[in-house]
Design a protein around this motif. Structure first.
Motif, PDB file in Angstrom:
ATOM      1  N   LEU A 298       0.807  -1.221   0.000  1.00 50.80           N
ATOM      2  CA  LEU A 298       0.000   0.000   0.000  1.00 50.80           C
ATOM      3  C   LEU A 298       0.840   1.270   0.000  1.00 50.80           C
ATOM      4  N   GLY A 299       1.975   1.235   0.640  1.00 50.03           N
ATOM      5  CA  GLY A 299       2.691   2.511   0.755  1.00 50.03           C
ATOM      6  C   GLY A 299       4.083   2.521   0.176  1.00 50.03           C
ATOM      7  N   GLY A 300       4.564   1.400  -0.252  1.00 48.71           N
ATOM      8  CA  GLY A 300       5.977   1.334  -0.612  1.00 48.71           C
ATOM      9  C   GLY A 300       6.234   1.338  -2.093  1.00 48.71           C
ATOM     10  N   ASN A 301       7.260   0.612  -2.456  1.00 47.11           N
ATOM     11  CA  ASN A 301       7.648   0.502  -3.848  1.00 47.11           C
ATOM     12  C   ASN A 301       6.710  -0.505  -4.504  1.00 47.11           C
ATOM     13  N   SER A 302       5.518  -0.056  -4.840  1.00 45.67           N
ATOM     14  CA  SER A 302       4.510  -1.023  -5.231  1.00 45.67           C
ATOM     15  C   SER A 302       3.380  -0.405  -6.046  1.00 45.67           C
ATOM     16  N   ARG A 303       2.731  -1.233  -6.823  1.00 43.85           N
ATOM     17  CA  ARG A 303       1.527  -0.785  -7.537  1.00 43.85           C
ATOM     18  C   ARG A 303       0.329  -1.524  -6.963  1.00 43.85           C
ATOM     19  N   THR A 304      -0.763  -0.833  -6.806  1.00 46.16           N
ATOM     20  CA  THR A 304      -1.947  -1.443  -6.212  1.00 46.16           C
ATOM     21  C   THR A 304      -3.166  -1.203  -7.085  1.00 46.16           C
ATOM     22  N   ALA A 305      -4.024  -2.222  -7.191  1.00 46.27           N
ATOM     23  CA  ALA A 305      -5.296  -2.054  -7.884  1.00 46.27           C
ATOM     24  C   ALA A 305      -6.402  -2.573  -6.986  1.00 46.27           C
ATOM     25  N   LEU A 306      -7.485  -1.837  -6.932  1.00 43.96           N
ATOM     26  CA  LEU A 306      -8.612  -2.211  -6.089  1.00 43.96           C
ATOM     27  C   LEU A 306      -9.837  -2.397  -6.974  1.00 43.96           C
ATOM     28  N   LEU A 307     -10.474  -3.562  -6.854  1.00 43.50           N
ATOM     29  CA  LEU A 307     -11.707  -3.801  -7.600  1.00 43.50           C
ATOM     30  C   LEU A 307     -12.865  -3.750  -6.602  1.00 43.50           C
ATOM     31  N   CYS A 308     -13.708  -2.736  -6.739  1.00 45.73           N
ATOM     32  CA  CYS A 308     -14.859  -2.599  -5.840  1.00 45.73           C
ATOM     33  C   CYS A 308     -16.020  -3.361  -6.454  1.00 45.73           C
TER      34      CYS A 308
END
Ligand code: ADP
Ligand code: MG
Length: 365
Positions: A298-308
Protein backbone atom coordinates in the motif's frame (compact mmCIF):
# COMPACT_ATOMS: atom_id res chain seq x y z
CA UNK A 1 -1.08 11.20 -9.94
CA UNK A 2 -2.46 8.28 -8.03
CA UNK A 3 -0.55 5.01 -7.91
CA UNK A 4 -3.64 3.03 -7.06
CA UNK A 5 -5.95 1.93 -9.82
CA UNK A 6 -9.53 1.76 -8.60
CA UNK A 7 -12.24 0.10 -10.67
CA UNK A 8 -15.87 -0.73 -9.90
CA UNK A 9 -17.58 -3.88 -11.10
CA UNK A 10 -21.32 -4.50 -11.09
CA UNK A 11 -22.27 -8.14 -11.44
CA UNK A 12 -25.51 -9.12 -13.22
CA UNK A 13 -28.68 -9.10 -11.08
CA UNK A 14 -29.12 -12.37 -9.23
CA UNK A 15 -32.34 -14.35 -9.65
CA UNK A 16 -33.37 -13.43 -6.10
CA UNK A 17 -32.82 -9.74 -6.79
CA UNK A 18 -34.91 -10.07 -9.96
CA UNK A 19 -37.66 -11.83 -8.03
CA UNK A 20 -37.72 -9.08 -5.39
CA UNK A 21 -37.25 -6.00 -7.54
CA UNK A 22 -37.66 -7.01 -11.18
CA UNK A 23 -35.08 -5.43 -13.43
CA UNK A 24 -34.58 -2.34 -11.25
CA UNK A 25 -30.96 -1.26 -10.78
CA UNK A 26 -29.42 1.49 -8.67
CA UNK A 27 -26.95 2.67 -11.29
CA UNK A 28 -27.17 4.50 -14.56
CA UNK A 29 -24.48 4.15 -17.21
CA UNK A 30 -22.66 7.32 -18.26
CA UNK A 31 -19.48 5.97 -19.82
CA UNK A 32 -16.74 3.44 -19.19
CA UNK A 33 -15.42 5.50 -16.26
CA UNK A 34 -18.49 7.21 -14.83
CA UNK A 35 -21.95 6.23 -13.63
CA UNK A 36 -24.76 7.74 -11.63
CA UNK A 37 -25.72 5.96 -8.42
CA UNK A 38 -29.21 6.37 -6.98
CA UNK A 39 -29.30 6.01 -3.22
CA UNK A 40 -32.21 4.82 -1.10
CA UNK A 41 -33.80 8.28 -1.16
CA UNK A 42 -33.46 8.40 -4.98
CA UNK A 43 -30.76 11.06 -4.69
CA UNK A 44 -28.23 10.87 -7.48
CA UNK A 45 -24.48 10.69 -6.92
CA UNK A 46 -21.92 10.63 -9.71
CA UNK A 47 -18.92 8.35 -9.31
CA UNK A 48 -15.85 8.14 -11.55
CA UNK A 49 -13.21 5.43 -11.39
CA UNK A 50 -10.35 4.33 -13.61
CA UNK A 51 -12.81 1.95 -15.18
CA UNK A 52 -16.32 0.74 -14.54
CA UNK A 53 -17.28 -2.80 -15.48
CA UNK A 54 -20.99 -3.21 -16.01
CA UNK A 55 -22.95 -6.48 -15.92
CA UNK A 56 -21.99 -7.51 -19.45
CA UNK A 57 -18.28 -6.91 -19.03
CA UNK A 58 -16.04 -9.92 -19.52
CA UNK A 59 -13.41 -11.32 -17.19
CA UNK A 60 -10.74 -10.46 -19.74
CA UNK A 61 -11.66 -6.75 -19.56
CA UNK A 62 -11.13 -6.82 -15.82
CA UNK A 63 -7.77 -8.53 -16.27
CA UNK A 64 -6.61 -6.11 -18.96
CA UNK A 65 -7.43 -2.95 -17.06
CA UNK A 66 -6.73 -4.00 -13.52
CA UNK A 67 -4.06 -6.66 -13.55
CA UNK A 68 -2.08 -6.84 -16.76
CA UNK A 69 0.08 -3.72 -16.19
CA UNK A 70 0.79 -4.85 -12.63
CA UNK A 71 1.81 -8.33 -13.77
CA UNK A 72 4.21 -6.83 -16.32
CA UNK A 73 5.75 -4.61 -13.65
CA UNK A 74 6.08 -7.51 -11.20
CA UNK A 75 8.21 -9.24 -13.83
CA UNK A 76 10.41 -6.15 -13.64
CA UNK A 77 10.71 -6.40 -9.86
CA UNK A 78 8.06 -3.84 -8.94
CA UNK A 79 5.75 -5.25 -6.27
CA UNK A 80 2.04 -5.29 -7.01
CA UNK A 81 -1.21 -5.99 -5.22
CA UNK A 82 -4.69 -6.60 -6.60
CA UNK A 83 -7.53 -6.45 -4.08
CA UNK A 84 -11.20 -7.35 -4.43
CA UNK A 85 -13.47 -5.52 -1.99
CA UNK A 86 -17.23 -5.54 -1.42
CA UNK A 87 -20.13 -7.13 0.43
CA UNK A 88 -20.64 -10.91 0.39
CA UNK A 89 -22.18 -12.03 -2.90
CA UNK A 90 -20.93 -8.99 -4.84
CA UNK A 91 -18.56 -10.94 -7.09
CA UNK A 92 -15.13 -10.81 -5.37
CA UNK A 93 -14.37 -14.52 -5.64
CA UNK A 94 -15.93 -14.76 -9.09
CA UNK A 95 -13.59 -11.99 -10.27
CA UNK A 96 -10.59 -13.66 -8.63
CA UNK A 97 -11.21 -17.35 -9.36
CA UNK A 98 -13.94 -17.42 -12.00
CA UNK A 99 -16.14 -20.50 -11.68
CA UNK A 100 -12.98 -22.33 -10.45
CA UNK A 101 -9.25 -22.05 -11.21
CA UNK A 102 -9.24 -25.44 -12.94
CA UNK A 103 -12.34 -24.59 -14.97
CA UNK A 104 -11.21 -24.39 -18.58
CA UNK A 105 -13.94 -22.02 -19.81
CA UNK A 106 -11.74 -19.51 -21.62
CA UNK A 107 -14.25 -16.67 -21.22
CA UNK A 108 -15.07 -17.10 -17.53
CA UNK A 109 -11.53 -17.64 -16.24
CA UNK A 110 -10.83 -15.29 -13.35
CA UNK A 111 -7.91 -13.02 -12.51
CA UNK A 112 -5.84 -15.79 -10.89
CA UNK A 113 -5.70 -17.98 -14.01
CA UNK A 114 -5.00 -14.97 -16.20
CA UNK A 115 -2.28 -13.67 -13.89
CA UNK A 116 -0.62 -17.10 -13.99
CA UNK A 117 -0.76 -17.12 -17.81
CA UNK A 118 0.50 -13.51 -17.90
CA UNK A 119 3.49 -14.33 -15.70
CA UNK A 120 4.56 -17.33 -17.77
CA UNK A 121 3.99 -15.55 -21.09
CA UNK A 122 6.25 -12.71 -19.96
CA UNK A 123 8.95 -15.08 -18.72
CA UNK A 124 8.87 -16.98 -22.03
CA UNK A 125 9.11 -13.87 -24.14
CA UNK A 126 11.97 -12.32 -22.15
CA UNK A 127 15.49 -12.51 -23.54
CA UNK A 128 17.78 -15.46 -22.86
CA UNK A 129 19.91 -13.63 -20.34
CA UNK A 130 17.06 -13.68 -17.79
CA UNK A 131 16.25 -16.75 -15.73
CA UNK A 132 13.02 -16.69 -13.73
CA UNK A 133 11.94 -18.66 -10.71
CA UNK A 134 8.30 -18.40 -9.61
CA UNK A 135 7.02 -19.26 -6.13
CA UNK A 136 3.51 -19.34 -4.80
CA UNK A 137 2.17 -19.05 -1.25
CA UNK A 138 -1.39 -18.81 0.03
CA UNK A 139 -2.58 -17.63 3.41
CA UNK A 140 -5.91 -16.93 5.00
CA UNK A 141 -6.51 -14.36 7.73
CA UNK A 142 -9.32 -15.28 10.08
CA UNK A 143 -9.92 -13.66 13.48
CA UNK A 144 -6.51 -11.98 13.27
CA UNK A 145 -4.69 -15.28 12.78
CA UNK A 146 -2.71 -16.04 9.63
CA UNK A 147 -3.08 -19.63 8.41
CA UNK A 148 -0.95 -21.29 5.71
CA UNK A 149 -3.24 -22.77 3.07
CA UNK A 150 -0.52 -25.18 1.89
CA UNK A 151 -0.05 -26.56 5.40
CA UNK A 152 -3.05 -26.19 7.68
CA UNK A 153 -0.95 -27.10 10.72
CA UNK A 154 0.78 -23.73 10.35
CA UNK A 155 -2.18 -21.88 11.70
CA UNK A 156 -0.63 -18.88 13.42
CA UNK A 157 2.05 -17.50 11.15
CA UNK A 158 3.92 -14.53 12.54
CA UNK A 159 4.64 -11.43 10.51
CA UNK A 160 8.05 -9.84 10.71
CA UNK A 161 9.81 -7.04 8.95
CA UNK A 162 13.41 -7.07 7.83
CA UNK A 163 15.48 -4.22 6.48
CA UNK A 164 16.40 -6.10 3.34
CA UNK A 165 13.18 -7.87 2.45
CA UNK A 166 10.43 -5.81 4.02
CA UNK A 167 7.38 -7.66 5.35
CA UNK A 168 7.89 -11.43 5.71
CA UNK A 169 5.66 -14.27 6.88
CA UNK A 170 7.68 -16.48 9.17
CA UNK A 171 7.78 -20.15 8.13
CA UNK A 172 5.22 -19.84 5.35
CA UNK A 173 5.30 -22.55 2.67
CA UNK A 174 6.50 -21.42 -0.74
CA UNK A 175 5.70 -23.72 -3.65
CA UNK A 176 7.98 -23.53 -6.67
CA UNK A 177 5.94 -23.34 -9.85
CA UNK A 178 7.37 -24.42 -13.20
CA UNK A 179 4.48 -23.94 -15.59
CA UNK A 180 0.88 -22.60 -15.68
CA UNK A 181 -0.68 -26.06 -15.21
CA UNK A 182 1.33 -26.67 -12.07
CA UNK A 183 0.43 -23.20 -10.79
CA UNK A 184 -3.29 -23.78 -11.29
CA UNK A 185 -3.15 -27.22 -9.65
CA UNK A 186 -1.30 -25.75 -6.68
CA UNK A 187 -3.79 -22.89 -6.40
CA UNK A 188 -6.70 -25.31 -6.51
CA UNK A 189 -5.12 -27.34 -3.68
CA UNK A 190 -4.84 -24.19 -1.56
CA UNK A 191 -8.44 -23.28 -2.33
CA UNK A 192 -9.59 -26.82 -1.45
CA UNK A 193 -7.58 -26.63 1.80
CA UNK A 194 -9.33 -23.39 2.61
CA UNK A 195 -12.67 -25.14 2.29
CA UNK A 196 -11.46 -28.09 4.44
CA UNK A 197 -10.19 -25.78 7.18
CA UNK A 198 -13.38 -23.81 7.08
CA UNK A 199 -15.58 -26.87 7.36
CA UNK A 200 -13.50 -28.08 10.32
CA UNK A 201 -13.83 -24.74 12.02
CA UNK A 202 -17.34 -24.08 10.73
CA UNK A 203 -16.62 -20.75 9.10
CA UNK A 204 -17.68 -19.39 5.74
CA UNK A 205 -15.03 -18.19 3.28
CA UNK A 206 -16.74 -14.83 3.15
CA UNK A 207 -15.63 -14.25 6.77
CA UNK A 208 -11.90 -14.50 6.10
CA UNK A 209 -9.40 -12.72 3.87
CA UNK A 210 -7.45 -14.85 1.39
CA UNK A 211 -4.05 -13.71 0.11
CA UNK A 212 -2.39 -15.34 -2.91
CA UNK A 213 1.30 -14.43 -3.16
CA UNK A 214 3.50 -14.88 -6.20
CA UNK A 215 7.22 -14.25 -5.84
CA UNK A 216 8.99 -13.76 -9.14
CA UNK A 217 12.74 -13.90 -9.00
CA UNK A 218 14.73 -12.90 -12.03
CA UNK A 219 18.40 -13.72 -12.38
CA UNK A 220 20.44 -12.10 -15.05
CA UNK A 221 23.12 -14.38 -16.42
CA UNK A 222 24.82 -11.31 -17.86
CA UNK A 223 25.49 -9.24 -14.76
CA UNK A 224 24.66 -11.97 -12.17
CA UNK A 225 22.15 -9.72 -10.44
CA UNK A 226 18.95 -11.09 -8.98
CA UNK A 227 15.79 -9.06 -8.59
CA UNK A 228 12.49 -10.01 -6.98
CA UNK A 229 8.96 -8.85 -7.66
CA UNK A 230 6.12 -9.81 -5.32
CA UNK A 231 2.58 -9.98 -6.59
CA UNK A 232 -0.32 -10.32 -4.12
CA UNK A 233 -3.92 -11.05 -4.98
CA UNK A 234 -6.29 -10.45 -2.09
CA UNK A 235 -9.88 -11.71 -1.86
CA UNK A 236 -11.19 -9.78 1.14
CA UNK A 237 -13.85 -10.86 3.62
CA UNK A 238 -17.34 -9.46 2.98
CA UNK A 239 -17.52 -5.78 3.92
CA UNK A 240 -21.20 -5.82 4.95
CA UNK A 241 -22.24 -4.45 8.26
CA UNK A 242 -23.59 -7.10 10.57
CA UNK A 243 -26.84 -6.12 12.25
CA UNK A 244 -26.03 -5.10 15.80
CA UNK A 245 -29.09 -6.91 17.02
CA UNK A 246 -29.20 -10.59 16.21
CA UNK A 247 -25.49 -11.35 15.94
CA UNK A 248 -24.04 -12.92 19.03
CA UNK A 249 -21.21 -15.17 20.17
CA UNK A 250 -18.68 -16.03 17.51
CA UNK A 251 -20.65 -14.39 14.68
CA UNK A 252 -20.45 -11.11 16.52
CA UNK A 253 -16.74 -11.60 17.27
CA UNK A 254 -16.09 -12.44 13.60
CA UNK A 255 -17.99 -9.37 12.47
CA UNK A 256 -16.05 -7.17 14.87
CA UNK A 257 -12.71 -8.59 13.69
CA UNK A 258 -13.61 -8.20 10.02
CA UNK A 259 -14.85 -4.68 10.64
CA UNK A 260 -11.65 -3.96 12.52
CA UNK A 261 -9.37 -5.16 9.73
CA UNK A 262 -11.39 -3.52 6.96
CA UNK A 263 -11.54 -0.28 8.98
CA UNK A 264 -7.79 -0.62 9.52
CA UNK A 265 -7.43 -0.87 5.74
CA UNK A 266 -9.67 2.19 5.38
CA UNK A 267 -7.61 4.05 8.01
CA UNK A 268 -4.35 3.19 6.30
CA UNK A 269 -5.82 4.45 3.03
CA UNK A 270 -7.03 7.60 4.78
CA UNK A 271 -3.67 8.21 6.41
CA UNK A 272 -1.92 7.72 3.08
CA UNK A 273 -4.28 10.17 1.43
CA UNK A 274 -4.07 12.82 4.15
CA UNK A 275 -2.01 15.89 3.44
CA UNK A 276 0.67 17.22 5.83
CA UNK A 277 -2.04 18.91 7.89
CA UNK A 278 -3.83 15.63 8.50
CA UNK A 279 -2.75 12.61 10.50
CA UNK A 280 -0.60 11.61 7.59
CA UNK A 281 2.63 11.18 9.52
CA UNK A 282 1.62 7.95 11.13
CA UNK A 283 0.32 5.17 8.88
CA UNK A 284 -1.37 2.62 11.17
CA UNK A 285 -0.25 -0.53 9.35
CA UNK A 286 0.11 -2.38 12.65
CA UNK A 287 -3.57 -2.11 13.51
CA UNK A 288 -4.43 -5.37 11.74
CA UNK A 289 -2.74 -8.43 10.23
CA UNK A 290 -4.25 -7.51 6.87
CA UNK A 291 -2.71 -4.03 6.73
CA UNK A 292 0.58 -5.33 8.10
CA UNK A 293 0.80 -7.98 5.37
CA UNK A 294 -0.13 -5.37 2.74
CA UNK A 295 2.16 -2.68 4.21
CA UNK A 296 4.70 -2.80 1.39
CA UNK A 297 1.93 -3.04 -1.15
CA UNK A 298 0.00 0.00 0.00
CA UNK A 299 2.69 2.51 0.76
CA UNK A 300 5.98 1.33 -0.61
CA UNK A 301 7.65 0.50 -3.85
CA UNK A 302 4.51 -1.02 -5.23
CA UNK A 303 1.53 -0.79 -7.54
CA UNK A 304 -1.95 -1.44 -6.21
CA UNK A 305 -5.30 -2.05 -7.88
CA UNK A 306 -8.61 -2.21 -6.09
CA UNK A 307 -11.71 -3.80 -7.60
CA UNK A 308 -14.86 -2.60 -5.84
CA UNK A 309 -17.40 -5.36 -6.42
CA UNK A 310 -21.04 -4.35 -6.22
CA UNK A 311 -24.55 -5.63 -6.64
CA UNK A 312 -26.58 -3.46 -9.04
CA UNK A 313 -29.83 -4.07 -7.14
CA UNK A 314 -31.61 -1.36 -5.12
CA UNK A 315 -31.91 -3.98 -2.33
CA UNK A 316 -28.19 -3.66 -1.70
CA UNK A 317 -27.80 0.05 -2.38
CA UNK A 318 -26.60 1.03 1.08
CA UNK A 319 -23.79 -1.59 1.03
CA UNK A 320 -22.99 -0.64 -2.57
CA UNK A 321 -22.70 3.01 -1.56
CA UNK A 322 -20.25 2.23 1.22
CA UNK A 323 -18.18 0.08 -1.17
CA UNK A 324 -18.13 2.91 -3.72
CA UNK A 325 -17.14 5.44 -1.06
CA UNK A 326 -14.29 3.20 0.04
CA UNK A 327 -13.08 3.04 -3.59
CA UNK A 328 -13.43 6.78 -4.05
CA UNK A 329 -11.26 7.39 -0.98
CA UNK A 330 -8.63 4.87 -2.10
CA UNK A 331 -8.39 6.72 -5.40
CA UNK A 332 -6.80 9.61 -3.56
CA UNK A 333 -3.76 7.74 -2.24
CA UNK A 334 -0.84 9.92 -3.14
CA UNK A 335 2.00 9.04 -5.47
CA UNK A 336 4.42 6.63 -3.86
CA UNK A 337 8.21 6.66 -4.12
CA UNK A 338 7.88 4.06 -6.83
CA UNK A 339 5.91 6.47 -8.96
CA UNK A 340 8.41 9.21 -8.20
CA UNK A 341 11.10 6.89 -9.56
CA UNK A 342 9.04 6.21 -12.69
CA UNK A 343 9.49 3.23 -14.96
CA UNK A 344 12.79 4.42 -16.39
CA UNK A 345 14.35 3.65 -13.03
CA UNK A 346 12.78 0.26 -12.51
CA UNK A 347 16.00 -1.45 -13.44
CA UNK A 348 17.88 0.65 -10.94
CA UNK A 349 15.41 0.14 -8.11
CA UNK A 350 17.18 -1.64 -5.31
CA UNK A 351 14.54 -4.26 -4.69
CA UNK A 352 16.39 -5.89 -1.85
CA UNK A 353 16.51 -2.60 0.04
CA UNK A 354 13.00 -1.19 0.19
CA UNK A 355 12.97 2.53 0.81
CA UNK A 356 13.30 3.26 4.52
CA UNK A 357 10.00 3.89 6.24
CA UNK A 358 10.95 7.41 7.45
CA UNK A 359 11.99 8.59 4.02
CA UNK A 360 9.00 6.86 2.51
CA UNK A 361 6.62 8.59 4.91
CA UNK A 362 8.32 11.90 4.19
CA UNK A 363 7.80 11.39 0.50
CA UNK A 364 4.18 10.49 1.05
CA UNK A 365 3.36 13.56 3.09
P1 ADP B 1 -18.29 -12.79 -3.11
O1 ADP B 1 -17.02 -13.54 -3.28
O2 ADP B 1 -18.14 -11.31 -3.26
O3 ADP B 1 -19.02 -13.16 -1.85
P2 ADP B 1 -19.13 -14.33 -5.39
O4 ADP B 1 -17.97 -14.06 -6.27
O5 ADP B 1 -19.14 -15.66 -4.73
O6 ADP B 1 -19.30 -13.19 -4.30
O7 ADP B 1 -20.44 -14.10 -6.26
C1 ADP B 1 -21.76 -14.39 -5.80
C2 ADP B 1 -22.53 -15.06 -6.94
O8 ADP B 1 -22.67 -14.19 -8.06
C3 ADP B 1 -21.86 -16.31 -7.47
O9 ADP B 1 -22.84 -17.27 -7.75
C4 ADP B 1 -21.18 -15.86 -8.74
O10 ADP B 1 -21.05 -16.90 -9.67
C5 ADP B 1 -22.12 -14.77 -9.23
N1 ADP B 1 -21.36 -13.72 -9.94
C6 ADP B 1 -20.61 -12.78 -9.36
N2 ADP B 1 -20.08 -11.94 -10.27
C7 ADP B 1 -20.52 -12.37 -11.46
C8 ADP B 1 -20.35 -11.92 -12.83
N3 ADP B 1 -19.58 -10.85 -13.11
N4 ADP B 1 -20.97 -12.61 -13.81
C9 ADP B 1 -21.73 -13.68 -13.52
N5 ADP B 1 -21.94 -14.15 -12.28
C10 ADP B 1 -21.37 -13.51 -11.25
MG1 MG C 1 -16.13 -14.87 -1.87
Amino acid sequence: MSNITVCARFRPLSSKERRDHGDAVCIQYVDSETFIFKDEKAEELTFSFDRVFYDKSEQIDVYRHLAQPIVRDALNAVNGTIITFGQTGAGKTYSMEGPGVLECDAVKKGLLSRVVEGIFECTKSSDETSKYSIKLSMVEIYMEKVRDLFDLSRDNIQIKETKTQGIMLNGMMEMTIKDPQEALLTLSKGIANRAVGETQMNIASSRSHCVYMFTIQQESTKDKRARTGKLNLVDLAGSEKVEKTGAEGRVLEEAKTINKSLSALGNVINALTCGPMGRGNHIPYRDSKLTRILQDALGGNSRTALLCCCSPSPTNSSETLSTLRFGARAKHIKASPRVANEDRCIRELEVFTPIKRESRDKLLN
